[in-house]
Design a protein around this motif. Sequence first.
Motif, PDB file in Angstrom:
ATOM      1  N   THR A   1       0.882  -1.244  -0.037  1.00 30.35           N
ATOM      2  CA  THR A   1      -0.142   0.131  -0.147  1.00 30.35           C
ATOM      3  C   THR A   1       0.985   1.210   0.004  1.00 30.35           C
ATOM      4  OG1 THR A   1      -1.869  -1.139   1.361  1.00 30.35           O
ATOM      5  CG2 THR A   1      -1.991   1.219   1.219  1.00 30.35           C
TER       6      THR A   1
ATOM      7  N   THR B   1      -0.658   8.181  -4.524  1.00 29.95           N
ATOM      8  CA  THR B   1      -1.743   8.871  -4.003  1.00 29.95           C
ATOM      9  C   THR B   1      -3.033   9.220  -4.693  1.00 29.95           C
ATOM     10  OG1 THR B   1      -0.531  10.758  -4.128  1.00 29.95           O
ATOM     11  CG2 THR B   1      -0.198   9.459  -2.036  1.00 29.95           C
TER      12      THR B   1
ATOM     13  N   SER C   1      -8.554   5.833  -2.693  1.00 37.39           N
ATOM     14  CA  SER C   1      -8.475   4.814  -1.558  1.00 37.39           C
ATOM     15  C   SER C   1      -9.644   3.734  -1.792  1.00 37.39           C
ATOM     16  CB  SER C   1      -8.303   5.493  -0.321  1.00 37.39           C
ATOM     17  OG  SER C   1      -9.001   6.046   0.246  1.00 37.39           O
TER      18      SER C   1
END
Length: 185
Positions: free
Chosen positions: A168, A173, A177
Amino acid sequence: MLTDNARGALMMMGAMASFVSGDALMKLVFTELPLFQALAVRGVFVTLVFYLLARRLGALRHVLNRRDRVLIGLRVFGEASSTYFFLSALAHMPLANLSAVLQALPLAVTMGAALFLGEAVRWRRWVAIFAGFVGVMIVVKPGFEGFSVYSLLALACVMFCAVRDLATRYVPTEIPSVLVSAMTS
């Protein structure tokens, strides 16, 4: 009005309460369903929730390149494996003991980052990691009396959670998520 810190603390407490509640419910489910049926039912509901959330937030439109798919695939492998080992251990050992073993996760992640990712870990942290694993072994009780093979499943869960967390770390980014969570579920 709550500060950001207070709001974050409340959200963290709520998240942890939901994890503990979910674990307790799964322990109850094991009295009625075998492991793989319980995993299937859990998987269907979790996947449905994350799919709907990802769809609502527009995260399903995100295109993944090959590297991102490999990283998320490794994360999925770690999560699926850790879930299997966690629930297998949960079905046969007290939740408190399992939770105590899972406290080794930050130690395993730090050790994995040092050994496999080249992260710098100084000697004091290595001493803390060693002391932490000694503490876990005291909880696991590796002697002949009190030993349970399910304690080894809990340790395997920690190992695969570390794989998940280390993978992860390298997921970009800009990937939502909720998309990563939906794929993992």
